[in-house]
Design an enzyme around this catalytic site. Structure first.
Site, short mmCIF file in Angstrom:
data_model
loop_
_atom_site.label_atom_id
_atom_site.label_comp_id
_atom_site.label_asym_id
_atom_site.label_seq_id
_atom_site.Cartn_x
_atom_site.Cartn_y
_atom_site.Cartn_z
CE1 TYR A 7 -1.44 -9.10 -6.01
CE2 TYR A 7 -2.91 -8.85 -6.96
CZ TYR A 7 -1.82 -8.45 -5.90
OH TYR A 7 -1.51 -6.63 -5.82
N GLY A 51 -1.31 5.13 -2.01
CA GLY A 51 -3.01 4.71 -1.31
C GLY A 51 -2.89 3.91 -0.26
CB VAL A 52 -1.17 1.45 2.15
CG1 VAL A 52 -0.96 1.62 3.24
CG2 VAL A 52 -1.75 0.14 0.95
#
Length: 300
Positions: free
Chosen positions: A51, A150-151
């Protein structure tokens, strides 16, 4: 205060504890005493430089805690409120105190534990926003590629709560869990298209990808309308295939809705481990290896 993060971009060897001054909440921000903080794949990706953050930085993008100070312009919150929300900037949530964005923070209902609330903003929030983006009606069929992560787990639950049928591509170790949440699980690998077509003989109406790469390219064939192809795992490939990524709605309203669904029993945050902040490195390593079953929470 004590906090955990990374000194510079790199591998786990760049992780460390810091002794830092308590951050000041800026305009539109709250300072909270952290009661619980979520661990996500985005944390190790941040450390690796995905990022564009060079470090040093504190890890952790979501927390639950007690408000101890308000930044300028903040309304609707008071010192002492129990809240949960998302962290901005370089001082993340793996700390004794953390700043959260007021517009992406909600009051935590008494019936939702801090450990459960702390894992809602990132993974469950992404799942919620993906379903809103796709806009599938009840009775539609959604393929979730990478449904055991996790999603994937919250998107299965939220889709089923909306009356959407779900086929979940996942490793066999996750099949029992997915079936328990109402999905039809199928295995990864050679023959996945045939297995999906057998599970959904009338076809799928949308694909939500959490795997990327060759796995995304394969399952993209299943949906003709590529506006119904979403990926958060491989944005460039999704665009090449005519799909897109999820546009996040980082708002108080979304978090309040997720908390309501937890209270209603329609969303299980699936917190499987609660570990002290001292074990932050080991917790992140488990998530980075992909071995975590359910969510891991850190408690200062």
């Amino acid at each position: 205060m004590r906090a955990y993060g990374f000194s510079e971009v790199g591998g786990p060897e760049r992780e460390c504890f810091f002794d830092l001054p308590v951050p000041e909440p800026g305009p539109g921000e709250l300072l909270v005493r952290v009661r619980a903080a979520g661990v996500n794949p985005g944390d190790w990706r941040l450390r690796e430089g995905t990022y564009g953050v060079a470090g040093p930085a504190v890890l952790g993008r979501e927390v639950a805690g007690t408000v101890i100070a308000l930044g300028d312009g903040v309304t609707g919150f008071s010192v002492g409120d129990e809240v949960f929300g998302g962290c901005p900037g370089m001082v993340g949530g793996w700390a004794e105190q953390a700043v959260v964005t007021a517009s992406f923070t909600a009051h935590r209902p008494a019936g939702v534990a801090p450990e459960a609330a702390a894992v809602l903003p990132v993974a469950a929030g992404t799942a919620h926003d993906a379903l809103n983006d796709l806009g599938l009606p009840a009775g539609a069929t959604l393929l979730v590629n990478g449904a055991g992560g996790g999603v994937g787990i919250p998107v299965v639950q939220l889709a089923r709560a909306r009356g959407i049928s779900v086929v979940g591509v996942a490793s066999p170790a996750k099949h029992e869990l997915l079936a328990g949440f109402g999905a039809t699980p199928v295995a990864y690998g050679d023959g996945v298209l045939e297995r999906v077509r057998a599970a959904a003989p009338d076809g799928v109406d949308a694909v939500f990808d959490l795997a990327g790469g060759a796995a995304l390219r394969t399952v993209a064939e299943l949906v003709e309308d590529r506006t119904k192809l979403l990926s958060v795992a491989d944005k460039p490939l999704a665009a090449e295939l005519g799909g897109r990524t999820v546009v996040r709605d980082r708002s108080t309203a979304v978090l309040a809705e997720l908390a309501r669904l937890v209270l209603a029993g329609e969303l299980d945050p699936l917190v499987k481990q609660v570990r002290p902040l001292d074990e932050a490195g080991a917790a992140l390593a488990e998530v980075e290896r992909g071995h975590a079953a359910g969510k891991i929470v850190l408690v200062p």
